[in-house]
Design a protein around this motif. Structure first.
Motif, short mmCIF file in Angstrom:
data_model
loop_
_atom_site.label_atom_id
_atom_site.label_comp_id
_atom_site.label_asym_id
_atom_site.label_seq_id
_atom_site.Cartn_x
_atom_site.Cartn_y
_atom_site.Cartn_z
N VAL A 104 -28.57 30.23 -16.43
CA VAL A 104 -28.38 30.60 -17.71
C VAL A 104 -26.92 31.07 -17.63
N GLU A 105 -26.58 32.23 -16.70
CA GLU A 105 -25.35 32.73 -16.79
C GLU A 105 -24.10 31.86 -16.73
N THR A 106 -24.54 30.68 -15.74
CA THR A 106 -23.46 29.61 -15.70
C THR A 106 -23.12 28.91 -17.03
N ALA A 107 -24.48 28.61 -17.57
CA ALA A 107 -24.27 27.75 -18.89
C ALA A 107 -23.54 28.41 -19.87
N ALA A 108 -23.61 29.59 -20.05
CA ALA A 108 -22.83 30.57 -20.82
C ALA A 108 -21.38 30.51 -20.52
N GLU A 109 -21.21 30.69 -19.33
CA GLU A 109 -19.80 30.83 -18.61
C GLU A 109 -19.14 29.42 -19.00
N LEU A 110 -19.90 28.59 -19.05
CA LEU A 110 -19.22 27.19 -19.42
C LEU A 110 -18.95 27.00 -21.01
N GLY A 111 -19.48 27.68 -21.49
CA GLY A 111 -19.44 27.68 -23.24
C GLY A 111 -20.53 26.50 -23.68
#
Length: 298
Positions: A104-111
């Motif tokens: 979830v964190e990574t998805a948000a960081e990717l935009g």
């Protein structure tokens, strides 16, 4: 004219074009696409947090510079090999849930605006011992937790992919409906399904007359995206076009979506290739596959 949103899952780029500038150039210049579904095979949520964030930020900047939209970040082949949220051991389950928190964190960081994938698979022993009743309530709690993390991170959807394996949840229309019913009014973000045509039409499980219609009739309003692949209906093939083994009709698929009034859902071509395949051969096939699908989708 249809208003299909057509893009590509980046699974084809795994191990070959991990550099954000490389795959964004391929997507925009070679495939002439602007929409992608990111795969965690290119950036593993388990990687050290500082390095993961650095790479995610670089990826986001490269995509924005190239005019490529990262719609969602998705479970890849590597993470799918694990039992995930249905791991029989408590420690294994905790690790699976932590993976999703980081995803979830990574998805948000990717935009990206959504995160998703298959939820997990029971072991043979768990399945034979009929432990679904024990594992299922825990799975519901997990999905609610993931949805809360997703909402806090600013994501808009949690995408769940049914698979054609009886040890996985969900794997058919009925338990997909049941999962939605059991999650109703309990999730912080909407839960929607990823319908993969190769999964839904897998004849060894669903029968020789397997059709997309039962899935679309029952789950249509809850389908977030489609995965498109070439298949012989006897395996989860994920071939491209042309391929003499495959017989999936993209034009008929487009007609089916129009009939069910589902033309507004993104469609992602999801093709996987042997790692030993020559790079030039892969590029030729993924390019032809994109052109084939784009032409027949209308």
């Amino acid at each position: 004219m249809s208003n299909f949103q057509f893009g590509v899952n980046l699974g084809f780029a795994t191990k070959r074009w991990p550099e954000p500038e490389a795959w964004t150039a391929l997507v925009r210049e070679t495939l002439d696409l602007r929409l992608v579904q990111f795969t965690f095979d290119l950036l593993d949520p388990w990687w050290p947090e500082a390095d993961r964030r650095l790479l995610a930020q670089k990826t986001r900047r490269a995509a924005e510079a190239a005019g490529v939209t990262i719609h969602s970040a998705f479970v890849g082949l590597a993470s799918y090999t694990y039992n995930g949220l249905l791991h029989p051991e408590p420690a294994g389950h905790r690790a699976g849930l932590e993976w999703w928190r980081r995803a979830v964190e990574t998805a948000a960081e990717l935009g990206a605006t959504a995160v998703g994938g298959p939820l997990g698979g029971m072991s043979v022993r768990s399945f034979q011992n009929e432990e679904r009743d024990r594992l299922y309530p825990r799975l519901l709690e997990d999905v609610c937790s993931i949805s809360e993390w997703a909402a806090a991170a600013g994501l808009q959807e949690l995408l769940i992919e049914p698979t054609p394996l009886v040890r996985e949840i969900p794997h058919q229309v009925d338990d997909s409906l049941q999962l939605l019913a059991d999650l109703k009014d309990k999730t912080a973000t909407p839960v929607r399904y990823v319908l993969d045509v190769g999964h839904a039409l897998y004849r060894p499980l669903y029968g020789a007359d397997a059709s997309l219609d039962p899935w679309l009739e029952a789950l249509g309003e809850h389908i977030g995206v489609f995965h498109l692949q070439n298949t012989d209906f006897q395996s989860d093939s994920h071939w491209g076009w042309p391929d003499p083994r495959g017989c999936f009709d993209v034009a008929a698929f487009a007609q089916t979506l129009r009939r069910h009034r589902l033309t507004d859902r993104p469609i992602f071509l999801e093709v996987f290739y042997p790692f030993e395949l020559a790079d030039a051969a892969l590029l030729e096939n993924i390019t032809q596959s994109v052109e084939h699908c784009r032409r027949l989708l209308g």
